[in-house]
Design a protein around this motif. Structure first.
Motif, PDB file in Angstrom:
ATOM      1  N   LYS A 345       0.818  -1.218   0.000  1.00  0.00           N
ATOM      2  CA  LYS A 345       0.000   0.000   0.000  1.00  0.00           C
ATOM      3  C   LYS A 345       0.846   1.260   0.000  1.00  0.00           C
ATOM      4  N   GLN A 346       1.954   1.236   0.716  1.00  0.00           N
ATOM      5  CA  GLN A 346       2.787   2.435   0.828  1.00  0.00           C
ATOM      6  C   GLN A 346       3.374   2.874  -0.503  1.00  0.00           C
ATOM      7  N   LYS A 347       3.437   1.982  -1.464  1.00  0.00           N
ATOM      8  CA  LYS A 347       4.028   2.310  -2.761  1.00  0.00           C
ATOM      9  C   LYS A 347       3.007   2.734  -3.811  1.00  0.00           C
ATOM     10  N   LEU A 348       1.726   2.595  -3.547  1.00  0.00           N
ATOM     11  CA  LEU A 348       0.717   2.786  -4.587  1.00  0.00           C
ATOM     12  C   LEU A 348       0.505   4.257  -4.922  1.00  0.00           C
ATOM     13  N   GLN A 349       0.592   4.580  -6.172  1.00  0.00           N
ATOM     14  CA  GLN A 349       0.505   5.959  -6.636  1.00  0.00           C
ATOM     15  C   GLN A 349      -0.769   6.664  -6.177  1.00  0.00           C
ATOM     16  N   PHE A 350      -1.894   5.975  -6.257  1.00  0.00           N
ATOM     17  CA  PHE A 350      -3.181   6.617  -5.981  1.00  0.00           C
ATOM     18  C   PHE A 350      -3.798   6.184  -4.651  1.00  0.00           C
ATOM     19  N   ARG A 351      -2.988   5.647  -3.752  1.00  0.00           N
ATOM     20  CA  ARG A 351      -3.558   5.163  -2.486  1.00  0.00           C
ATOM     21  C   ARG A 351      -4.361   6.244  -1.772  1.00  0.00           C
ATOM     22  N   SER A 352      -3.761   7.382  -1.506  1.00  0.00           N
ATOM     23  CA  SER A 352      -4.439   8.425  -0.729  1.00  0.00           C
ATOM     24  C   SER A 352      -5.656   8.941  -1.465  1.00  0.00           C
ATOM     25  N   GLU A 353      -5.530   9.152  -2.754  1.00  0.00           N
ATOM     26  CA  GLU A 353      -6.672   9.655  -3.521  1.00  0.00           C
ATOM     27  C   GLU A 353      -7.825   8.660  -3.502  1.00  0.00           C
ATOM     28  N   PHE A 354      -7.536   7.398  -3.725  1.00  0.00           N
ATOM     29  CA  PHE A 354      -8.605   6.400  -3.739  1.00  0.00           C
ATOM     30  C   PHE A 354      -9.317   6.346  -2.384  1.00  0.00           C
ATOM     31  N   GLU A 355      -8.557   6.345  -1.309  1.00  0.00           N
ATOM     32  CA  GLU A 355      -9.186   6.310   0.015  1.00  0.00           C
ATOM     33  C   GLU A 355     -10.025   7.567   0.248  1.00  0.00           C
ATOM     34  N   ASP A 356      -9.534   8.719  -0.179  1.00  0.00           N
ATOM     35  CA  ASP A 356     -10.287   9.964   0.001  1.00  0.00           C
ATOM     36  C   ASP A 356     -11.571   9.964  -0.827  1.00  0.00           C
ATOM     37  N   VAL A 357     -11.500   9.468  -2.050  1.00  0.00           N
ATOM     38  CA  VAL A 357     -12.694   9.431  -2.896  1.00  0.00           C
ATOM     39  C   VAL A 357     -13.732   8.483  -2.305  1.00  0.00           C
ATOM     40  N   VAL A 358     -13.300   7.344  -1.804  1.00  0.00           N
ATOM     41  CA  VAL A 358     -14.246   6.412  -1.177  1.00  0.00           C
ATOM     42  C   VAL A 358     -14.932   7.079   0.011  1.00  0.00           C
ATOM     43  N   ARG A 359     -14.154   7.726   0.857  1.00  0.00           N
ATOM     44  CA  ARG A 359     -14.755   8.418   2.012  1.00  0.00           C
ATOM     45  C   ARG A 359     -15.772   9.462   1.557  1.00  0.00           C
TER      46      ARG A 359
END
Length: 366
Positions: A345-359
């Motif tokens: 997870k720490q390496k994924l380019q869109f991790r933070s964005e994906f989590e924010d969009v889901v929220r």
């Protein structure tokens, strides 16, 4: 959209090959975010070995590639999205925009392009997804030089987006019959995650696939896949989710997809990863939509931890990034975000964005 509010999730993580330490069933947020991040992780894990046949993968990584290292034929940075995750992002952003429109009142209505407003006051999520795909194709995308073309794009996607740009009708595009690659199955996940109404989920799965891949095998595969996704997010077991998908595929009357689901139920992913695709996957998992669906069904029924299953999907070889992404979407919906290894997870380019969009989508709860 038919969703419920996020109710928090555990910070527990798993190392590759180890089960999650979460003591309670995954929350809705966890399953949705898990599906997106496991898709992203499967894509990034497989990107290093794309186009490598099974025998080559076995020689280089006898026990499978277990870390996201980048590289591959397109020299990806570790964790960078390929077209699989990028186009999933295109569909995800369309559902975010729909949620904002449906709950935003006059301000959202004024900011929304007229082409996205439907006659009944709704939002055309299919057109929005198609336009995000075009943005990606034209280089208006994070991590890309403005105006640059994707380094990796499938033929049917090129044809379908070209036809859409000419017609401006996302329902009159597509590469046509006979183009049955997995390029729409790899990106269809957000419909299964966020559309609770079954009839609408079927319609949008078919139409978003059809922007580029309107061969019946592709549209039906996306529809069946999203039925499994929705069932898993709702808390059903993989067996129960497959039973729902089997009911749906009979309604769709698409025998090749029905047979693919049956084949996925009958094969052992671990055996194929160990011994090679053989007669079970005559196309060697090289991009045919039905073989990707077979692998994904076998993967979600595999009781091992998410990481072990994804490693074995990639071990099969050939279209490793896309097969990893498609299987990852189901596994993340099954096991939740806690099951995706932290190191991945720490390496994924869109991790933070994906989590924010889901929220954000769950917060709007439309």
């Amino acid at each position: 959209m038919s969703t419920s509010h996020a109710d928090g999730h555990s910070n527990a993580t798993a190392s590759p090959g180890q089960p999650s330490e979460a003591s309670t069933p995954p929350t809705r947020f966890s399953r949705i975010a898990g599906a997106l991040l496991a898709l992203h992780a499967g894509d990034s894990l497989g990107a290093s070995l794309e186009f490598s046949p099974w025998a080559s993968v076995r020689t280089r990584y006898p026990n499978g590639l277990r870390e996201i290292i980048g590289g591959g034929p397109f020299n990806w940075p570790p964790g960078h999205a390929t077209d699989d995750t990028d186009l999933t992002r295109a569909v995800l952003l369309a559902y975010r925009d729909q949620a904002e429109f449906m709950t935003g009142g006059e301000d959202a209505a004024l900011d929304t392009p007229p082409a996205y407003k439907t006659a009944d006051g709704g939002f055309d999520v299919v057109r929005a997804a198609a336009d995000y795909m075009v943005q990606w194709n034209q280089g208006n995308w994070p991590g890309r030089q403005p105006g640059s073309r994707p380094v990796d794009i499938g033929n049917a996607t090129v044809i379908g987006l070209g036809r859409y740009k000419q017609s401006r009708d996302p329902r009159n595009a597509g590469a046509g019959p006979g183009q049955a690659g997995n390029g729409s199955l790899m990106r269809c996940l957000p419909t299964g995650l966020f559309v609770g109404d079954r009839a609408r989920r079927i319609k949008e799965s078919e139409e978003i696939s059809g922007v580029t891949h309107n061969d019946r095998r592709c549209t039906a595969s996306c529809t069946v896949y999203n039925e499994i996704v929705a069932s898993l997010v709702g808390g059903l077991t993989p067996d129960a989710a497959l039973e729902r998908a089997e009911v749906l595929v009979k309604e769709l009357d698409c025998k090749p997809v029905e047979e693919a689901v049956k084949r996925g139920r009958s094969i052992s992913l671990a055996a194929i990863a160990q011994n090679g695709p053989g007669v079970e996957l005559p196309g060697k998992a090289g991009g045919f939509v039905l073989e990707s669906l077979i692998l994904a069904v076998a993967a979600v029924l595999d009781p091992r931890p998410l990481a072990d299953v994804l490693v074995d999907v990639v071990r099969v070889g050939s279209d490793t990034d896309t097969n990893g992404a498609i299987a990852g979407g189901l596994l993340g919906a099954r096991d939740g975000v806690e099951a995706v290894p932290l190191g991945w997870k720490q390496k994924l380019q869109f991790r933070s964005e994906f989590e924010d969009v889901v929220r954000r989508i769950l917060e709007l709860d439309v």
